[in-house]
Write a protein that holds these residues in place. Structure first.
Motif, PDB file in Angstrom:
ATOM      1  N   LEU A  21       0.813  -1.208   0.000  1.00 52.84           N
ATOM      2  CA  LEU A  21       0.000   0.000   0.000  1.00 52.84           C
ATOM      3  C   LEU A  21       0.851   1.265   0.000  1.00 52.84           C
ATOM      4  CD1 LEU A  21      -3.045   0.678   0.056  1.00 52.84           C
ATOM      5  CD2 LEU A  21      -2.886   0.731   2.566  1.00 52.84           C
ATOM      6  N   VAL A  22       2.052   1.184   0.606  1.00 50.71           N
ATOM      7  CA  VAL A  22       2.836   2.410   0.778  1.00 50.71           C
ATOM      8  C   VAL A  22       4.079   2.487  -0.107  1.00 50.71           C
ATOM      9  CG1 VAL A  22       2.037   2.656   3.154  1.00 50.71           C
ATOM     10  CG2 VAL A  22       4.202   1.493   2.715  1.00 50.71           C
ATOM     11  N   ARG A  23       4.495   1.384  -0.708  1.00 54.42           N
ATOM     12  CA  ARG A  23       5.811   1.370  -1.358  1.00 54.42           C
ATOM     13  C   ARG A  23       5.923   2.319  -2.547  1.00 54.42           C
ATOM     14  NH1 ARG A  23       6.410  -4.794  -3.320  1.00 54.42           N
ATOM     15  NH2 ARG A  23       6.265  -4.971  -1.050  1.00 54.42           N
ATOM     16  N   ASP A  27       5.916  11.592  -2.153  1.00 55.90           N
ATOM     17  CA  ASP A  27       6.243  12.296  -0.918  1.00 55.90           C
ATOM     18  C   ASP A  27       5.007  12.990  -0.345  1.00 55.90           C
ATOM     19  OD1 ASP A  27       8.810  11.444  -1.279  1.00 55.90           O
ATOM     20  OD2 ASP A  27       9.651  13.421  -1.780  1.00 55.90           O
ATOM     21  N   GLU A  28       4.169  13.506  -1.226  1.00 55.36           N
ATOM     22  CA  GLU A  28       2.954  14.175  -0.774  1.00 55.36           C
ATOM     23  C   GLU A  28       2.024  13.190  -0.072  1.00 55.36           C
ATOM     24  OE1 GLU A  28      -0.667  16.958  -2.588  1.00 55.36           O
ATOM     25  OE2 GLU A  28       0.762  15.976  -3.926  1.00 55.36           O
ATOM     26  N   GLN A  29       1.908  11.995  -0.613  1.00 54.91           N
ATOM     27  CA  GLN A  29       1.042  11.002   0.014  1.00 54.91           C
ATOM     28  C   GLN A  29       1.605  10.526   1.353  1.00 54.91           C
ATOM     29  OE1 GLN A  29       0.974   8.486  -3.544  1.00 54.91           O
ATOM     30  NE2 GLN A  29      -1.277   8.560  -3.494  1.00 54.91           N
ATOM     31  N   TRP A  30       2.930  10.431   1.480  1.00 51.60           N
ATOM     32  CA  TRP A  30       3.532  10.073   2.760  1.00 51.60           C
ATOM     33  C   TRP A  30       3.190  11.117   3.823  1.00 51.60           C
ATOM     34  CZ3 TRP A  30       5.921   5.840   4.715  1.00 51.60           C
ATOM     35  CH2 TRP A  30       6.339   4.856   3.811  1.00 51.60           C
ATOM     36  N   SER A  31       2.941  12.342   3.390  1.00 51.94           N
ATOM     37  CA  SER A  31       2.627  13.427   4.322  1.00 51.94           C
ATOM     38  C   SER A  31       1.123  13.598   4.534  1.00 51.94           C
ATOM     39  CB  SER A  31       3.205  14.754   3.802  1.00 51.94           C
ATOM     40  OG  SER A  31       4.620  14.686   3.708  1.00 51.94           O
ATOM     41  N   ALA A  32       0.317  12.732   3.945  1.00 49.71           N
ATOM     42  CA  ALA A  32      -1.137  12.847   4.072  1.00 49.71           C
ATOM     43  C   ALA A  32      -1.565  12.591   5.515  1.00 49.71           C
ATOM     44  CB  ALA A  32      -1.827  11.850   3.143  1.00 49.71           C
ATOM     45  N   MET A 137      -1.599  -7.253  15.287  1.00 48.71           N
ATOM     46  CA  MET A 137      -2.714  -6.376  15.638  1.00 48.71           C
ATOM     47  C   MET A 137      -2.372  -4.921  15.344  1.00 48.71           C
ATOM     48  SD  MET A 137      -3.448  -4.078  18.322  1.00 48.71           S
ATOM     49  CE  MET A 137      -2.459  -4.696  19.695  1.00 48.71           C
ATOM     50  N   GLU A 138      -1.177  -4.496  15.758  1.00 48.91           N
ATOM     51  CA  GLU A 138      -0.784  -3.110  15.520  1.00 48.91           C
ATOM     52  C   GLU A 138      -0.569  -2.831  14.034  1.00 48.91           C
ATOM     53  OE1 GLU A 138       0.669  -0.148  17.851  1.00 48.91           O
ATOM     54  OE2 GLU A 138       2.041  -1.483  18.917  1.00 48.91           O
ATOM     55  N   THR A 139       0.011  -3.780  13.333  1.00 50.52           N
ATOM     56  CA  THR A 139       0.238  -3.590  11.898  1.00 50.52           C
ATOM     57  C   THR A 139      -1.086  -3.424  11.173  1.00 50.52           C
ATOM     58  OG1 THR A 139       2.282  -4.889  11.998  1.00 50.52           O
ATOM     59  CG2 THR A 139       1.286  -4.597   9.832  1.00 50.52           C
ATOM     60  N   TRP A 140      -2.054  -4.258  11.530  1.00 48.47           N
ATOM     61  CA  TRP A 140      -3.373  -4.148  10.897  1.00 48.47           C
ATOM     62  C   TRP A 140      -4.039  -2.823  11.261  1.00 48.47           C
ATOM     63  CZ3 TRP A 140      -8.332  -3.760  13.027  1.00 48.47           C
ATOM     64  CH2 TRP A 140      -9.372  -3.828  12.091  1.00 48.47           C
ATOM     65  N   ALA A 141      -3.975  -2.434  12.546  1.00 45.86           N
ATOM     66  CA  ALA A 141      -4.657  -1.222  12.998  1.00 45.86           C
ATOM     67  C   ALA A 141      -4.059   0.031  12.366  1.00 45.86           C
ATOM     68  CB  ALA A 141      -4.594  -1.133  14.523  1.00 45.86           C
ATOM     69  N   HIS A 142      -2.726   0.120  12.362  1.00 39.65           N
ATOM     70  CA  HIS A 142      -2.101   1.298  11.753  1.00 39.65           C
ATOM     71  C   HIS A 142      -2.234   1.248  10.234  1.00 39.65           C
ATOM     72  CE1 HIS A 142      -0.586   3.103  15.413  1.00 39.65           C
ATOM     73  NE2 HIS A 142      -0.316   1.875  15.841  1.00 39.65           N
ATOM     74  N   GLY A 143      -2.289   0.052   9.694  1.00 37.04           N
ATOM     75  CA  GLY A 143      -2.571  -0.080   8.270  1.00 37.04           C
ATOM     76  C   GLY A 143      -3.957   0.441   7.924  1.00 37.04           C
ATOM     77  N   GLN A 144      -4.900   0.276   8.848  1.00 34.68           N
ATOM     78  CA  GLN A 144      -6.252   0.806   8.629  1.00 34.68           C
ATOM     79  C   GLN A 144      -6.217   2.324   8.556  1.00 34.68           C
ATOM     80  OE1 GLN A 144      -9.126  -1.061   8.111  1.00 34.68           O
ATOM     81  NE2 GLN A 144      -9.945   0.942   7.535  1.00 34.68           N
ATOM     82  N   ASP A 145      -5.425   2.948   9.424  1.00 37.95           N
ATOM     83  CA  ASP A 145      -5.293   4.405   9.375  1.00 37.95           C
ATOM     84  C   ASP A 145      -4.698   4.857   8.043  1.00 37.95           C
ATOM     85  OD1 ASP A 145      -6.339   4.706  11.904  1.00 37.95           O
ATOM     86  OD2 ASP A 145      -4.403   4.862  12.908  1.00 37.95           O
ATOM     87  N   VAL A 146      -3.690   4.114   7.575  1.00 40.86           N
ATOM     88  CA  VAL A 146      -3.071   4.451   6.291  1.00 40.86           C
ATOM     89  C   VAL A 146      -4.090   4.302   5.159  1.00 40.86           C
ATOM     90  CG1 VAL A 146      -1.322   3.756   4.600  1.00 40.86           C
ATOM     91  CG2 VAL A 146      -0.730   3.876   7.038  1.00 40.86           C
ATOM     92  N   ALA A 147      -4.817   3.203   5.174  1.00 40.60           N
ATOM     93  CA  ALA A 147      -5.821   2.968   4.133  1.00 40.60           C
ATOM     94  C   ALA A 147      -6.874   4.074   4.135  1.00 40.60           C
ATOM     95  CB  ALA A 147      -6.472   1.607   4.333  1.00 40.60           C
ATOM     96  N   ASP A 148      -7.327   4.468   5.330  1.00 38.30           N
ATOM     97  CA  ASP A 148      -8.322   5.537   5.418  1.00 38.30           C
ATOM     98  C   ASP A 148      -7.773   6.843   4.864  1.00 38.30           C
ATOM     99  OD1 ASP A 148     -10.168   3.850   6.565  1.00 38.30           O
ATOM    100  OD2 ASP A 148      -9.766   4.478   8.624  1.00 38.30           O
ATOM    101  N   ALA A 149      -6.503   7.123   5.153  1.00 35.30           N
ATOM    102  CA  ALA A 149      -5.891   8.359   4.655  1.00 35.30           C
ATOM    103  C   ALA A 149      -5.818   8.376   3.135  1.00 35.30           C
ATOM    104  CB  ALA A 149      -4.493   8.527   5.253  1.00 35.30           C
ATOM    105  N   LEU A 150      -5.608   7.206   2.553  1.00 36.39           N
ATOM    106  CA  LEU A 150      -5.449   7.107   1.101  1.00 36.39           C
ATOM    107  C   LEU A 150      -6.764   6.839   0.377  1.00 36.39           C
ATOM    108  CD1 LEU A 150      -2.191   4.925   1.053  1.00 36.39           C
ATOM    109  CD2 LEU A 150      -2.372   7.419   0.789  1.00 36.39           C
ATOM    110  N   GLY A 151      -7.839   6.672   1.136  1.00 34.82           N
ATOM    111  CA  GLY A 151      -9.131   6.377   0.527  1.00 34.82           C
ATOM    112  C   GLY A 151      -9.233   4.970  -0.021  1.00 34.82           C
ATOM    113  N   VAL A 152      -8.489   4.041   0.578  1.00 33.68           N
ATOM    114  CA  VAL A 152      -8.475   2.641   0.134  1.00 33.68           C
ATOM    115  C   VAL A 152      -9.368   1.813   1.053  1.00 33.68           C
ATOM    116  CG1 VAL A 152      -7.040   0.582  -0.145  1.00 33.68           C
ATOM    117  CG2 VAL A 152      -6.159   2.839  -0.821  1.00 33.68           C
TER     118      VAL A 152
END
Length: 275
Positions: A21-23, A27-32, A137-152
């Motif tokens: 999801l992040v690779r 740079d702008e998306q990393w700062s979202a 658990m943490e990887t999934w939870a923080h991944g959810q935050d990333v997905a929400d930020a990216l609209g995924v």
């Protein structure tokens, strides 16, 4: 959860899914900004890298980990944010490389831990399977935050069984970390699971239909979708925005404060605004 290889394999898969999801982000998306106030996508990955380093110390050098714990106790309200902030300052490629290398070192270390061994953590001491479950658990939870930020919108997987398991196991911790006596009686938790799981420790995996925990004759119960439960115990959703049903005052109170993660009591998320 007695076989660390099972959950470590799932942890690797969960990490790879987030990595995909992040690779290729700009740079702008990393700062979202993400749903966590003040945290960008970079903060989320930096936090995972920071916690992997802490877990590696706990598993391999308890004295060094004790020193890190002392730092955390000196700034209990800031040490998590400070760790994420420091890592988020790195260039995205460097941060991504550090997270990848750190999680592989942790994989190797946890696979080498002798059966039955336990090591310190910010909450109760951990075994290797429990630590791997906590990292998933943490990887999934923080991944959810990333997905929400990216609209995924992510597709839930059977790996959520680990998140549900640790959420149930952390019931008493959620009360105690808030200075509230834990309920004396166990609860029954029955969740509508995700297809494709095999039955393991306390989970009825038949057809992926029900993940059940606790005695069948418990007077207080929680039922509902496994995804909603996992989002709630990782504090990625407000209680009112789930389809979970609690029977009993203690069970209802638990759902208002549930947290699957160690450390200070989380603040949770605000309810969604009605449209």
């Amino acid at each position: 959860m007695s076989d660390p290889a099972v959950v470590l394999d799932d942890l690797r898969e969960e990490s790879e899914e987030l990595d995909l999801l992040v690779r290729k982000l700009s740079d702008e998306q990393w700062s979202a900004p993400t749903p966590a106030p003040g945290w960008t996508v970079a903060h989320q990955i930096a936090h995972l890298a920071w916690t992997d380093r802490a877990a590696l110390l706990a598993a391999t050098d308890p004295e060094a980990f004790a020193a890190e714990t002392a730092k955390a106790l000196a700034a209990p309200d800031r040490f998590v944010d400070d760790g994420a902030e420091e890592g988020a300052k790195l260039p995205p490629a460097e941060l991504l490389a550090a997270w990848r290398a750190g999680r592989e070192r942790l994989q190797d270390a946890l696979r080498a831990v002798p059966p039955g061994a336990r090591f310190p953590w910010y909450g109760p001491p951990m075994s290797a399977p429990a630590m791997a479950t906590a990292r998933l658990m943490e990887t999934w939870a923080h991944g959810q935050d990333v997905a929400d930020a990216l609209g995924v919108v992510r597709t839930p997987t059977a790996r959520l069984r680990h998140v549900a398991w640790i959420g149930v196991r952390a019931r008493d911790y959620a009360f105690l970390v808030r200075g509230i006596p834990a309920p004396a009686e166990p609860f029954r938790v029955e969740l509508d699971g995700i297809d494709g799981i095999d039955g393991i420790d306390g989970i009825d995996g038949t057809g992926g239909e029900v993940w059940a925990y606790g005695p069948e004759d418990a007077t207080q119960t929680v039922t509902g979708p496994a995804l909603d439960f996992c989002l709630l115990v990782t504090q990625r959703v407000h209680r009112d925005d789930t389809a979970l049903v609690a029977h009993g005052p203690d069970a209802e109170r638990w759902l208002a404060i549930a947290q699957a993660f160690a450390g200070p009591a989380g603040t949770g998320r605000a309810p969604r605004e009605e449209v």
